[in-house]
Design a protein around this motif. Sequence first.
Motif, PDB file in Angstrom:
ATOM      1  N   ALA A   1      97.909  -2.869  20.113  1.00 45.75           N
ATOM      2  CA  ALA A   1      98.911  -3.895  20.405  1.00 45.75           C
ATOM      3  C   ALA A   1      98.464  -4.717  21.612  1.00 45.75           C
ATOM      4  CB  ALA A   1     100.269  -3.260  20.673  1.00 45.75           C
ATOM      5  N   PRO A   2      98.689  -6.034  21.605  1.00 43.41           N
ATOM      6  CA  PRO A   2      98.239  -6.842  22.739  1.00 43.41           C
ATOM      7  C   PRO A   2      98.862  -6.418  24.066  1.00 43.41           C
ATOM      8  CG  PRO A   2      99.612  -8.130  21.230  1.00 43.41           C
ATOM      9  CD  PRO A   2      99.291  -6.858  20.544  1.00 43.41           C
ATOM     10  N   ILE A   3     100.113  -5.956  24.026  1.00 45.87           N
ATOM     11  CA  ILE A   3     100.750  -5.364  25.203  1.00 45.87           C
ATOM     12  C   ILE A   3     101.148  -3.950  24.802  1.00 45.87           C
ATOM     13  CG2 ILE A   3     102.589  -5.588  26.925  1.00 45.87           C
ATOM     14  CD1 ILE A   3     102.691  -8.543  26.357  1.00 45.87           C
ATOM     15  N   PRO A   4     100.205  -2.997  24.854  1.00 45.54           N
ATOM     16  CA  PRO A   4     100.465  -1.659  24.316  1.00 45.54           C
ATOM     17  C   PRO A   4     101.481  -0.862  25.108  1.00 45.54           C
ATOM     18  CG  PRO A   4      98.319  -1.739  25.379  1.00 45.54           C
ATOM     19  CD  PRO A   4      98.831  -3.148  25.339  1.00 45.54           C
ATOM     20  N   GLU A   5     101.647  -1.178  26.389  1.00 46.06           N
ATOM     21  CA  GLU A   5     102.619  -0.477  27.235  1.00 46.06           C
ATOM     22  C   GLU A   5     103.473  -1.511  27.973  1.00 46.06           C
ATOM     23  OE1 GLU A   5     100.574   2.276  29.750  1.00 46.06           O
ATOM     24  OE2 GLU A   5      99.935   3.551  28.090  1.00 46.06           O
ATOM     25  N   PRO A   6     104.465  -2.078  27.285  1.00 53.21           N
ATOM     26  CA  PRO A   6     105.329  -3.073  27.939  1.00 53.21           C
ATOM     27  C   PRO A   6     105.993  -2.482  29.179  1.00 53.21           C
ATOM     28  CG  PRO A   6     105.721  -3.007  25.575  1.00 53.21           C
ATOM     29  CD  PRO A   6     104.856  -1.827  25.895  1.00 53.21           C
ATOM     30  N   ARG A   7     106.295  -3.350  30.137  1.00 49.10           N
ATOM     31  CA  ARG A   7     106.896  -2.850  31.380  1.00 49.10           C
ATOM     32  C   ARG A   7     108.332  -2.411  31.167  1.00 49.10           C
ATOM     33  NH1 ARG A   7     106.221  -7.984  35.173  1.00 49.10           N
ATOM     34  NH2 ARG A   7     106.946  -6.473  36.720  1.00 49.10           N
ATOM     35  N   ARG A   8     108.983  -2.883  30.098  1.00 54.11           N
ATOM     36  CA  ARG A   8     110.327  -2.417  29.760  1.00 54.11           C
ATOM     37  C   ARG A   8     110.595  -2.689  28.280  1.00 54.11           C
ATOM     38  NH1 ARG A   8     114.264  -6.585  33.091  1.00 54.11           N
ATOM     39  NH2 ARG A   8     113.391  -8.548  32.356  1.00 54.11           N
ATOM     40  N   ASN A   9     111.791  -2.319  27.818  1.00 51.41           N
ATOM     41  CA  ASN A   9     112.108  -2.425  26.399  1.00 51.41           C
ATOM     42  C   ASN A   9     111.873  -3.825  25.851  1.00 51.41           C
ATOM     43  OD1 ASN A   9     112.934   0.221  26.550  1.00 51.41           O
ATOM     44  ND2 ASN A   9     114.959  -0.128  25.677  1.00 51.41           N
ATOM     45  N   ILE A  10     111.582  -3.872  24.545  1.00 53.31           N
ATOM     46  CA  ILE A  10     111.435  -5.136  23.840  1.00 53.31           C
ATOM     47  C   ILE A  10     112.823  -5.718  23.594  1.00 53.31           C
ATOM     48  CG2 ILE A  10     110.483  -6.256  21.794  1.00 53.31           C
ATOM     49  CD1 ILE A  10     108.432  -4.742  23.579  1.00 53.31           C
ATOM     50  N   PHE A  11     113.041  -6.963  23.980  1.00 53.68           N
ATOM     51  CA  PHE A  11     114.286  -7.653  23.632  1.00 53.68           C
ATOM     52  C   PHE A  11     114.204  -8.078  22.164  1.00 53.68           C
ATOM     53  CE2 PHE A  11     114.009  -8.491  28.236  1.00 53.68           C
ATOM     54  CZ  PHE A  11     115.287  -8.115  28.643  1.00 53.68           C
ATOM     55  N   CYS A  12     115.284  -7.855  21.426  1.00 54.08           N
ATOM     56  CA  CYS A  12     115.310  -8.197  20.001  1.00 54.08           C
ATOM     57  C   CYS A  12     116.590  -8.951  19.671  1.00 54.08           C
ATOM     58  CB  CYS A  12     115.227  -6.939  19.144  1.00 54.08           C
ATOM     59  SG  CYS A  12     113.758  -5.932  19.439  1.00 54.08           S
ATOM     60  N   VAL A  13     116.537  -9.700  18.573  1.00 54.74           N
ATOM     61  CA  VAL A  13     117.669 -10.525  18.173  1.00 54.74           C
ATOM     62  C   VAL A  13     118.059 -10.166  16.738  1.00 54.74           C
ATOM     63  CG1 VAL A  13     118.579 -12.869  17.995  1.00 54.74           C
ATOM     64  CG2 VAL A  13     116.744 -12.368  19.632  1.00 54.74           C
ATOM     65  N   GLY A  14     119.327  -9.846  16.542  1.00 53.42           N
ATOM     66  CA  GLY A  14     119.810  -9.480  15.225  1.00 53.42           C
ATOM     67  C   GLY A  14     120.428 -10.646  14.476  1.00 53.42           C
ATOM     68  N   LYS A  15     120.263 -10.642  13.163  1.00 49.95           N
ATOM     69  CA  LYS A  15     120.931 -11.603  12.271  1.00 49.95           C
ATOM     70  C   LYS A  15     120.718 -13.047  12.729  1.00 49.95           C
ATOM     71  CE  LYS A  15     125.133  -9.709  12.201  1.00 49.95           C
ATOM     72  NZ  LYS A  15     126.481  -9.344  11.691  1.00 49.95           N
ATOM     73  N   ASN A  16     119.446 -13.423  12.919  1.00 49.50           N
ATOM     74  CA  ASN A  16     119.152 -14.751  13.459  1.00 49.50           C
ATOM     75  C   ASN A  16     118.593 -15.713  12.426  1.00 49.50           C
ATOM     76  OD1 ASN A  16     119.271 -16.576  15.569  1.00 49.50           O
ATOM     77  ND2 ASN A  16     117.206 -16.122  16.287  1.00 49.50           N
ATOM     78  N   TYR A  17     118.556 -15.304  11.157  1.00 45.70           N
ATOM     79  CA  TYR A  17     118.295 -16.214  10.037  1.00 45.70           C
ATOM     80  C   TYR A  17     119.524 -16.149   9.132  1.00 45.70           C
ATOM     81  CZ  TYR A  17     113.252 -16.633  11.090  1.00 45.70           C
ATOM     82  OH  TYR A  17     112.035 -16.898  11.667  1.00 45.70           O
ATOM     83  N   ARG A  18     120.037 -17.272   8.723  1.00 51.29           N
ATOM     84  CA  ARG A  18     121.303 -17.315   7.985  1.00 51.29           C
ATOM     85  C   ARG A  18     121.273 -16.451   6.732  1.00 51.29           C
ATOM     86  NH1 ARG A  18     125.644 -20.523   8.323  1.00 51.29           N
ATOM     87  NH2 ARG A  18     124.562 -21.687   9.953  1.00 51.29           N
ATOM     88  N   GLU A  19     120.224 -16.594   5.920  1.00 51.42           N
ATOM     89  CA  GLU A  19     120.178 -15.841   4.666  1.00 51.42           C
ATOM     90  C   GLU A  19     120.056 -14.340   4.920  1.00 51.42           C
ATOM     91  OE1 GLU A  19     120.822 -17.083   1.676  1.00 51.42           O
ATOM     92  OE2 GLU A  19     121.201 -18.943   2.776  1.00 51.42           O
ATOM     93  N   HIS A  20     119.348 -13.961   5.975  1.00 51.04           N
ATOM     94  CA  HIS A  20     119.273 -12.534   6.298  1.00 51.04           C
ATOM     95  C   HIS A  20     120.616 -12.019   6.794  1.00 51.04           C
ATOM     96  CE1 HIS A  20     118.113  -8.656   7.822  1.00 51.04           C
ATOM     97  NE2 HIS A  20     118.450  -9.001   9.053  1.00 51.04           N
TER      98      HIS A  20
END
Length: 290
Positions: free
Chosen positions: A65-84
């Motif tokens: 992974a390009p950042i194999p050990e991130p300094r903290r959790n990955i921020f993620c976004v839920g339900k950000n495409y209308r059809e999904h």
Amino acid sequence: MKLVSYVADGAVRPGALRDDGRIVDLGGLAPSVLALIAGDALDRVRALVSDPATRLAPSAAPIVAPIPEPRRNIFCVGKNYREHALEFGGSGFDGGAKGGDEIPEAPIIFTKATTSVVGPFAPVLGWLDPDGQVDYEGELAVVIGRGGRAIAAHDAMSHVFGYTIVNDITARGAQKRHKQWLLGKGLDTFCPMGPTLVTADEIGDPAGLRVITHVNGELRQDAPVSDLIFDIPALIAAISQGISLLPGDVIATGTPAGVGIGFSPPRFLAANDIVSVRIDPIGTLENPIH
């Protein structure tokens, strides 16, 4: 420019991927890609890449992974495409949804643990999900370069260092059962990332990118990033309103329609399945399920 992390002599080193496929070793500039981002070292990286006498990585050096050990959790976004959002709302697995609110009015933010990150070709340990309901979610991920708090949307893109790919692997049963998403999405190995980190200047407008996911060679997802409900500036503004973003932070922007729970019956991943997510020019992120 395409940055990578690779393994040589038992250690992970930063590198830059040349057009001929060889990796320029950047270990003399910084110990990691994360340190390169924090050190604002792109001009020195470019000078090294253009130097014909520069040190190259071994030709068979494996990429992680390009950042194999991130300094903290990955921020993620839920339900950000209308059809999904609609397919998820109708799947019966959205434990926090009520009828009629499938399309969010504000970004839904959750995180994945740093220990969930693995690189290209690394196995996803699907057996960690006791329910056998492992799913895939191909996503464009944004990597922050210049940190800050309360970043305005109109200034947000100046804080972007570059882009990579994340596969937001999900244990759907746990996601539904706990009515929040960390325990269903933060399992070890459930965040494949890579293969490269492409700098923002090479991408231009990320809305022109396309997320394409295959499972065992079968097309499952294919959508433009322009279909995001909340675009990248809006996400950066929302997250940074009260949380300081730091150099190297990763934001996975959400997944298009076509995930396993969107089928009837659901098509969950099984041992020996191969999931590949492609976003050009970042490349293809491919991982087997174990």
